[in-house]
Design a protein around this motif. Structure first.
Motif, PDB file in Angstrom:
ATOM      1  N   VAL A  26      84.081  26.601  45.658  1.00  0.00           N
ATOM      2  CA  VAL A  26      85.299  26.438  46.445  1.00  0.00           C
ATOM      3  C   VAL A  26      86.347  25.841  45.519  1.00  0.00           C
ATOM      4  CG1 VAL A  26      86.348  25.354  48.455  1.00  0.00           C
ATOM      5  CG2 VAL A  26      83.955  26.045  48.548  1.00  0.00           C
ATOM      6  N   GLY A  27      87.239  26.690  45.032  1.00  0.00           N
ATOM      7  CA  GLY A  27      88.231  26.221  44.070  1.00  0.00           C
ATOM      8  C   GLY A  27      87.534  25.743  42.810  1.00  0.00           C
ATOM      9  N   ALA A  28      87.817  24.512  42.405  1.00  0.00           N
ATOM     10  CA  ALA A  28      87.221  23.946  41.195  1.00  0.00           C
ATOM     11  C   ALA A  28      85.922  23.202  41.493  1.00  0.00           C
ATOM     12  CB  ALA A  28      88.223  23.005  40.531  1.00  0.00           C
ATOM     13  N   TYR A  29      85.410  23.313  42.714  1.00  0.00           N
ATOM     14  CA  TYR A  29      84.211  22.566  43.111  1.00  0.00           C
ATOM     15  C   TYR A  29      83.083  23.507  43.502  1.00  0.00           C
ATOM     16  CZ  TYR A  29      87.438  18.700  43.244  1.00  0.00           C
ATOM     17  OH  TYR A  29      88.364  17.765  42.894  1.00  0.00           O
ATOM     18  N   ARG A  30      81.857  23.005  43.416  1.00  0.00           N
ATOM     19  CA  ARG A  30      80.688  23.754  43.858  1.00  0.00           C
ATOM     20  C   ARG A  30      80.058  23.022  45.025  1.00  0.00           C
ATOM     21  NH1 ARG A  30      77.750  25.023  39.125  1.00  0.00           N
ATOM     22  NH2 ARG A  30      79.125  26.801  39.031  1.00  0.00           N
ATOM     23  N   VAL A  31      79.773  23.757  46.109  1.00  0.00           N
ATOM     24  CA  VAL A  31      79.160  23.200  47.317  1.00  0.00           C
ATOM     25  C   VAL A  31      77.708  23.662  47.349  1.00  0.00           C
ATOM     26  CG1 VAL A  31      79.200  23.201  49.836  1.00  0.00           C
ATOM     27  CG2 VAL A  31      81.347  23.280  48.560  1.00  0.00           C
ATOM     28  N   LEU A  32      76.782  22.728  47.557  1.00  0.00           N
ATOM     29  CA  LEU A  32      75.372  23.050  47.720  1.00  0.00           C
ATOM     30  C   LEU A  32      75.000  22.778  49.164  1.00  0.00           C
ATOM     31  CD1 LEU A  32      73.912  21.368  44.529  1.00  0.00           C
ATOM     32  CD2 LEU A  32      74.630  23.737  44.828  1.00  0.00           C
ATOM     33  N   TYR A  33      74.286  23.717  49.801  1.00  0.00           N
ATOM     34  CA  TYR A  33      73.936  23.530  51.205  1.00  0.00           C
ATOM     35  C   TYR A  33      72.632  24.238  51.531  1.00  0.00           C
ATOM     36  CZ  TYR A  33      76.013  28.163  51.979  1.00  0.00           C
ATOM     37  OH  TYR A  33      76.321  29.498  51.933  1.00  0.00           O
ATOM     38  N   VAL A  34      72.033  23.850  52.651  1.00  0.00           N
ATOM     39  CA  VAL A  34      70.759  24.399  53.102  1.00  0.00           C
ATOM     40  C   VAL A  34      70.938  24.943  54.516  1.00  0.00           C
ATOM     41  CG1 VAL A  34      68.364  23.828  53.663  1.00  0.00           C
ATOM     42  CG2 VAL A  34      69.477  22.722  51.731  1.00  0.00           C
ATOM     43  N   ILE A  35      70.342  26.097  54.802  1.00  0.00           N
ATOM     44  CA  ILE A  35      70.350  26.674  56.148  1.00  0.00           C
ATOM     45  C   ILE A  35      68.920  26.579  56.679  1.00  0.00           C
ATOM     46  CG2 ILE A  35      70.737  28.740  57.519  1.00  0.00           C
ATOM     47  CD1 ILE A  35      72.527  29.708  55.189  1.00  0.00           C
ATOM     48  N   LYS A  36      68.745  25.929  57.819  1.00  0.00           N
ATOM     49  CA  LYS A  36      67.422  25.825  58.435  1.00  0.00           C
ATOM     50  C   LYS A  36      67.536  26.127  59.916  1.00  0.00           C
ATOM     51  CE  LYS A  36      65.135  22.743  55.323  1.00  0.00           C
ATOM     52  NZ  LYS A  36      64.068  21.799  55.203  1.00  0.00           N
ATOM     53  N   GLU A  37      66.854  27.180  60.343  1.00  0.00           N
ATOM     54  CA  GLU A  37      66.764  27.543  61.753  1.00  0.00           C
ATOM     55  C   GLU A  37      68.110  27.516  62.472  1.00  0.00           C
ATOM     56  OE1 GLU A  37      63.672  25.388  63.730  1.00  0.00           O
ATOM     57  OE2 GLU A  37      62.361  25.543  62.007  1.00  0.00           O
ATOM     58  N   GLU A  38      69.017  28.322  61.986  1.00  0.00           N
ATOM     59  CA  GLU A  38      70.333  28.460  62.610  1.00  0.00           C
ATOM     60  C   GLU A  38      71.204  27.214  62.504  1.00  0.00           C
ATOM     61  OE1 GLU A  38      71.356  31.429  63.642  1.00  0.00           O
ATOM     62  OE2 GLU A  38      69.395  32.209  63.119  1.00  0.00           O
ATOM     63  N   THR A  39      70.788  26.233  61.710  1.00  0.00           N
ATOM     64  CA  THR A  39      71.576  25.021  61.511  1.00  0.00           C
ATOM     65  C   THR A  39      71.981  24.947  60.050  1.00  0.00           C
ATOM     66  OG1 THR A  39      70.341  23.871  63.216  1.00  0.00           O
ATOM     67  CG2 THR A  39      71.572  22.509  61.675  1.00  0.00           C
ATOM     68  N   VAL A  40      73.251  24.730  59.788  1.00  0.00           N
ATOM     69  CA  VAL A  40      73.726  24.563  58.424  1.00  0.00           C
ATOM     70  C   VAL A  40      73.886  23.074  58.177  1.00  0.00           C
ATOM     71  CG1 VAL A  40      75.567  25.052  56.791  1.00  0.00           C
ATOM     72  CG2 VAL A  40      74.943  26.763  58.480  1.00  0.00           C
ATOM     73  N   ARG A  41      73.218  22.586  57.160  1.00  0.00           N
ATOM     74  CA  ARG A  41      73.344  21.176  56.784  1.00  0.00           C
ATOM     75  C   ARG A  41      73.963  21.122  55.401  1.00  0.00           C
ATOM     76  NH1 ARG A  41      68.937  17.807  59.637  1.00  0.00           N
ATOM     77  NH2 ARG A  41      68.330  19.300  61.244  1.00  0.00           N
ATOM     78  N   ILE A  42      75.063  20.433  55.300  1.00  0.00           N
ATOM     79  CA  ILE A  42      75.747  20.300  54.018  1.00  0.00           C
ATOM     80  C   ILE A  42      75.546  18.877  53.542  1.00  0.00           C
ATOM     81  CG2 ILE A  42      77.940  20.425  52.805  1.00  0.00           C
ATOM     82  CD1 ILE A  42      78.827  22.366  55.048  1.00  0.00           C
ATOM     83  N   LEU A  43      74.954  18.735  52.377  1.00  0.00           N
ATOM     84  CA  LEU A  43      74.711  17.429  51.790  1.00  0.00           C
ATOM     85  C   LEU A  43      75.476  17.353  50.484  1.00  0.00           C
ATOM     86  CD1 LEU A  43      73.222  14.738  51.577  1.00  0.00           C
ATOM     87  CD2 LEU A  43      71.347  15.978  50.493  1.00  0.00           C
ATOM     88  N   VAL A  44      76.409  16.443  50.407  1.00  0.00           N
ATOM     89  CA  VAL A  44      77.183  16.256  49.188  1.00  0.00           C
ATOM     90  C   VAL A  44      76.533  15.131  48.408  1.00  0.00           C
ATOM     91  CG1 VAL A  44      79.427  15.667  48.223  1.00  0.00           C
ATOM     92  CG2 VAL A  44      79.289  17.008  50.332  1.00  0.00           C
ATOM     93  N   THR A  45      76.004  15.462  47.235  1.00  0.00           N
ATOM     94  CA  THR A  45      75.358  14.451  46.416  1.00  0.00           C
ATOM     95  C   THR A  45      76.229  14.034  45.253  1.00  0.00           C
ATOM     96  OG1 THR A  45      74.233  16.145  45.136  1.00  0.00           O
ATOM     97  CG2 THR A  45      73.042  15.228  46.996  1.00  0.00           C
TER      98      THR A  45
END
Length: 52
Positions: A26-45
């Motif tokens: 996303v622009g100059a950034y990278r987003v890491l995320y996990v999809i589990k059972e129709e739920t999107v969880r975004i964890l910014v580390t």
């Protein structure tokens, strides 16, 4: 990132190996995320710019 709720695998997102984690630039950034059972969880580390 709000758009991930509607489309969790948008064009430009890629799996990160066999870990179940997806990445999206996303622009100059990278987003890491996990999809589990129709739920999107975004964890910014860590936030940082990707190399140009």
């Amino acid at each position: 990132m709000d758009a991930l709720a509607e489309q969790p695998c948008p064009r430009g997102s890629f799996p990160l190996g066999a870990t179940g984690i997806r990445r999206l630039r996303v622009g100059a950034y990278r987003v890491l995320y996990v999809i589990k059972e129709e739920t999107v969880r975004i964890l910014v580390t860590s936030l940082g710019r990707t190399p140009d």
